[in-house]
Each structure stands twice: as C-alpha cells, then as structure tokens.
Design an enzyme around this catalytic site. Structure first.
Site, mmCIF file in Angstrom:
data_model
loop_
_atom_site.group_PDB
_atom_site.id
_atom_site.type_symbol
_atom_site.label_atom_id
_atom_site.label_comp_id
_atom_site.label_asym_id
_atom_site.label_seq_id
_atom_site.Cartn_x
_atom_site.Cartn_y
_atom_site.Cartn_z
ATOM 1 N N ASN A 205 24.901 61.891 68.421
ATOM 2 C CA ASN A 205 26.069 62.370 69.152
ATOM 3 C C ASN A 205 25.968 63.881 69.346
ATOM 4 O OD1 ASN A 205 27.658 63.781 66.954
ATOM 5 N ND2 ASN A 205 27.394 61.738 66.038
ATOM 6 N N ASP A 274 29.809 55.605 63.745
ATOM 7 C CA ASP A 274 30.596 54.474 63.247
ATOM 8 C C ASP A 274 29.760 53.204 63.200
ATOM 9 O OD1 ASP A 274 32.929 55.940 62.904
ATOM 10 O OD2 ASP A 274 33.369 55.827 65.055
ATOM 11 N N PRO A 300 29.049 52.613 56.638
ATOM 12 C CA PRO A 300 30.109 52.811 55.630
ATOM 13 C C PRO A 300 30.967 54.005 56.045
ATOM 14 C CG PRO A 300 27.967 53.530 54.774
ATOM 15 C CD PRO A 300 27.706 52.878 56.105
ATOM 16 N N ASP A 301 32.297 53.882 55.920
ATOM 17 C CA ASP A 301 33.189 54.991 56.260
ATOM 18 C C ASP A 301 33.370 55.852 55.007
ATOM 19 O OD1 ASP A 301 35.388 56.686 56.803
ATOM 20 O OD2 ASP A 301 35.997 55.346 58.436
ATOM 21 N N ILE A 302 32.740 57.003 55.029
ATOM 22 C CA ILE A 302 32.696 57.859 53.837
ATOM 23 C C ILE A 302 34.101 58.308 53.440
ATOM 24 C CG2 ILE A 302 31.625 59.916 52.829
ATOM 25 C CD1 ILE A 302 29.595 59.748 55.240
ATOM 26 N N PHE A 322 38.369 64.894 59.989
ATOM 27 C CA PHE A 322 38.437 65.335 61.376
ATOM 28 C C PHE A 322 38.602 64.115 62.263
ATOM 29 C CE2 PHE A 322 37.426 69.854 62.057
ATOM 30 C CZ PHE A 322 37.381 70.240 60.722
ATOM 31 N N LYS A 336 45.206 57.877 61.572
ATOM 32 C CA LYS A 336 43.948 57.959 60.814
ATOM 33 C C LYS A 336 44.169 58.595 59.444
ATOM 34 C CE LYS A 336 40.497 58.351 63.635
ATOM 35 N NZ LYS A 336 39.510 58.936 64.552
HETATM 36 O O1 C5P Z 1 37.403 56.971 62.285
HETATM 37 P P1 C5P Z 1 36.760 58.196 62.761
HETATM 38 O O2 C5P Z 1 35.265 58.120 62.789
HETATM 39 O O3 C5P Z 1 37.286 58.752 64.027
HETATM 40 O O4 C5P Z 1 37.153 59.281 61.644
HETATM 41 C C1 C5P Z 1 36.659 60.567 61.667
HETATM 42 C C2 C5P Z 1 36.655 61.150 60.290
HETATM 43 O O5 C5P Z 1 36.087 60.226 59.361
HETATM 44 C C3 C5P Z 1 35.761 62.379 60.200
HETATM 45 O O6 C5P Z 1 36.283 63.230 59.208
HETATM 46 C C4 C5P Z 1 34.437 61.805 59.826
HETATM 47 O O7 C5P Z 1 33.618 62.770 59.180
HETATM 48 C C5 C5P Z 1 34.832 60.677 58.894
HETATM 49 N N1 C5P Z 1 33.925 59.535 58.945
HETATM 50 C C6 C5P Z 1 33.309 59.137 57.783
HETATM 51 N N2 C5P Z 1 32.458 58.077 57.777
HETATM 52 C C7 C5P Z 1 32.200 57.392 58.918
HETATM 53 C C8 C5P Z 1 32.832 57.766 60.104
HETATM 54 C C9 C5P Z 1 33.692 58.844 60.080
HETATM 55 O O8 C5P Z 1 33.538 59.756 56.756
HETATM 56 N N3 C5P Z 1 31.350 56.387 58.890
#
Ligand code: C5P
Length: 401
Positions: A205, A274, A300-302, A322, A336
């Site tokens: 990206n 994502d 995985p969503d950190i 963010f 969010k």
């Molecule tokens: O859900 P979204 O991707 O829009 O959320 C953005 C926030 O979540 C950012 O702070 C990004 O660094 C974090 N994020 C994350 N892990 C992911 C995707 C997004 O921690 N896989």
C-alpha cells in the site's frame, strides 16, 4: 532537536564523541563545532562519521559561506553544549571575545547554553576562571561541573570533564521539561506491509511511514524509550532505542505482540494489510491465462488483539490506532475505537490529496474518551506532537498506568 556541540582543545575532547552519540540516541541531531586546538586532540572526521554532518572547524572555510554560517546555525539550534570547555574558551565567552566559530556562535545564538568545563585543578580554582564562570552563570549559562579524580596532567582534584551520560542528562533536562512520557516505553509501528505471493511480487500500500516515524521521533524527544517496528519504507528511520524491520502483517504481529507487554504505550500508525495471499508460490507465477485469481485470507489484527487482551484484563499499554478512511471518517473511527478497544483513534481522510499518504502534511481527527477533536492541516511532526499531547494527558489521568 538540533544541538550544536562545541568541542575545545582539552584532553577530554575524546569524551565529546560519547556526548554526541548520547544526544543522538535521545533523538537529537548534532552538529559538531570544533576549535582549531580541539582538532589536535580528536580528528574532525570522527565527529563527521558520528553526526553525519559536516563538522565546523574554522570560521573562514572557503566555500562555506563562512561569514553568515554562524548566524544561520545560531538561529536554528535548540541548544549549544560545550564539552569540554577550556579555561581559554570560558574566558572568551565571559568577555565577549569572538575570534573563532564557537565563540562567535555563542554571541550569535539565543538558544540555551550548557558548558562542561575541564581543566587542571589549579586552573579551575584560579580567581580569573572563577570570576568568568560566575559571569556566565549570572547570564543564565548552565554548567555540568567537572568531576574529581586523577587528571591526565597527573594532578588529583577537581577538573576532569563530567561523564558523557551526565552531560547528556543535563542537556535533556534543559531541552525537555520532565513530561509524562519521560522514561516510558513506547512502541510505534510505521509504514506499509508487503504481502508476498511469489518470489518477486507482493501486495502493498501507499504508506510512506512518515507519520509513524514522526511519532517515534517526537516520543524520543519527550524522553520515552522508543521501539519502532517498521514495514518496508525508503525514508530514513529516526534515532530511537530499537528499530525492528518487518515485511508482512504476520511478521509485524509477531514483533509487536512479543514486545507489547512491557510497553506503556503502543501506537499503531502502520498501514497493515487486512488481507494477504493465502499461499506464496515458490516460483514466479507465469501469465498463462487471461485472468488470474489470488485467494486472500485475513491477516491477524494486531491492534484488535492487543485491545482484546486489555479489555479482558484491563491491563496492558495505552493503545493508539489509526483509521485511514475515505468517507464517513469520524463515524468509522469512532466505531473502530470501540471495536478495537483503543484509547485513541486517529482518523485520517486519505481521499485528500494534500494530506495522508506520501505527503509531508496531515489533517487528522482524534477520537478519544472525551470526544472528537479535529486538527487543522499541519506537518506530520506537529500532528505527532498533538497526538502525544493527548497520550500524555491520558497517562497523567492514570488511564492506563
Ligand atoms: O481496521 P483497520 O485496518 O482500518 O484499522 C486500522 C488500525 O488498525 C491501524 O492502527 C492499524 O495499524 C491497525 N491494524 C492492525 N492490524 C491489522 C490491520 C490494522 O493492527 N491487521
């Protein structure tokens, strides 16, 4: 911040190299200014290698626009540190003599001045030197007193240059009022992630990493111990305590989760993918067909993982996320924030061409426990500062400590 480090011709000049490194480790930029006699103790090339800047050794260097350089530098530095300062230089400063670059810089700057004297015990005790020190002190100059001990000249007594760590600490105390982020451990993620699907291709990206880097640099400036977890970026990383380079979201997840427990604050400024290709081919994919289908799976969503742990046990670092959005920015960020259990969510309208990805400026809206706040378009350094102001407010209120 930008610090001019004046080095004069004392045996302790070699210790100034450690001072330069210490200041850099705290996130500052250093420009070394050496008197001609200092260069007889330590080579200018040593300081150049450390500071990555031209070292000023002479007031009248050809081609250096020398007659105005001291004025230009004088107005841009945040602090002038002189270590070691000889009796000779102290005498010149006390009496307004400006016969080399360093003494001229002293007269020209309005930045605070910190002096670490170093000389023989008898010289340090001499009435002339004492009077000069008092004159400078009365003028607001600050000092790091010399230590006692065995001096290079064979004397035992007071006069040895203070330890580099103490000089750096004194510089910090001048530059940075002891704020809530001081000595806190802060982890910042920055940049994009690259998700490989064959040995030469990836899904990435447009994140440049600038916003996260600005936050990391500002946190370091405020005295935090900073870990930067950075995806693939081409811009130069700021001077922080630890830089961890990662490529994909899974690797970033691992790097952050392994460190999060010991952090006081985690700022997720990275644009994490994502979705990532479900499989990575071991050979380059060939263009056999007209269309090609890539199967993606969720990464995985950190932030959500950190938030989940915090929501369950109400422990863990203060979380800043963010939200890069193209429409309904505030509504999405608010949702969010709740979903990911973040303390602050910084909403970024990435549909604007003058803010967000790949540019120097940003306009953000911060969603926090006490509501929604929109900040004007400004440099990412200023946005970083505004975000960390909010983080500090939450730390003071004891939200997460
Ligand atoms: O859900 P979204 O991707 O829009 O959320 C953005 C926030 O979540 C950012 O702070 C990004 O660094 C974090 N994020 C994350 N892990 C992911 C995707 C997004 O921690 N896989």
């Amino acid at each position: 911040m930008l610090i001019a480090l004046g080095v004069t011709g004392g045996i302790g000049a070699y210790k100034a190299v450690e001072v330069a490194r210490g200041l850099q480790k705290r996130g500052h930029e250093v420009v070394a200014v050496m008197t001609p006699s200092a260069t007889r103790f330590v080579g200018a090339i040593t300081f150049e290698a450390i500071t990555k800047r031209r070292v000023i050794t002479d007031q009248f260097e050809p081609g250096a626009n020398a007659d105005i350089e001291h004025i230009a530098l004088a107005s841009t530095i945040d602090l002038l540190v002189i270590a070691p300062a000889t009796a000779n230089l102290i005498g010149k400063l006390a009496n307004g003599i400006a016969d080399d670059f360093l003494s001229t810089l002293y007269l020209a700057t309005r930045a605070p001045v910190l002096i670490a004297p170093a000389m023989n015990t008898q010289m340090f005790a001499h009435e002339a030197v004492r009077r000069n020190l008092e004159t400078l002190e009365a003028r607001g100059v600050r000092f790091v007193d010399p230590g006692e001990g065995y001096l290079a000249c064979g004397w035992i007594g007071k006069g040895r240059l203070a330890e580099p760590d103490d000089i750096v600490a004194a510089a910090e105390a001048i530059l940075r009022p002891a704020g809530p982020l001081r000595d806190r451990r802060v982890l910042v993620t920055a940049g994009p992630t690259y998700e490989d699907f064959d040995p030469v291709r990836y899904i990435g990206n447009r994140s440049s990493g600038r916003m996260g880097f600005a936050i990391a640099a500002e946190a370091a400036r405020r005295g935090a111990e900073v870990t930067l977890v950075a995806g693939p970026t081409t811009i130069e990383t700021p001077a922080v305590n630890e830089v961890v380079r990662v490529r994909g979201a899974t690797e970033m997840h691992r790097a952050v989760l392994a460190r999060a427990d010991r952090m006081h604050v985690v700022v997720m400024a990275a644009a994490v993918a994502d979705y990532a290709p479900a499989e990575r081919a071991s050979r380059k994919l060939h263009k056999d067909d007209d269309t090609m289908t890539l199967v993606l799976k969720k990464t995985p969503d950190i932030l959500a993982d950190l938030g989940k742990r915090r929501a369950a046990s109400s422990e863990g670092p203060l979380l800043v996320g963010f939200a890069a959005e193209t429409e309904d920015v505030v509504a999405h960020a608010t949702a969010k924030r709740a979903r990911k259990h973040a303390d602050l969510m910084v909403a970024n309208d990435v549909s604007r061409s003058d803010a967000g990805f790949e540019v120097e400026d940003n306009a953000v809206t911060i969603v926090g426990p006490s509501g929604v706040e929109s900040l004007p378009l400004q440099s990412k350094a200023r946005v970083a500062s505004a975000i960390l102001d909010r983080v500090e407010q939450l730390l003071v209120r004891g939200v997460r400590l």
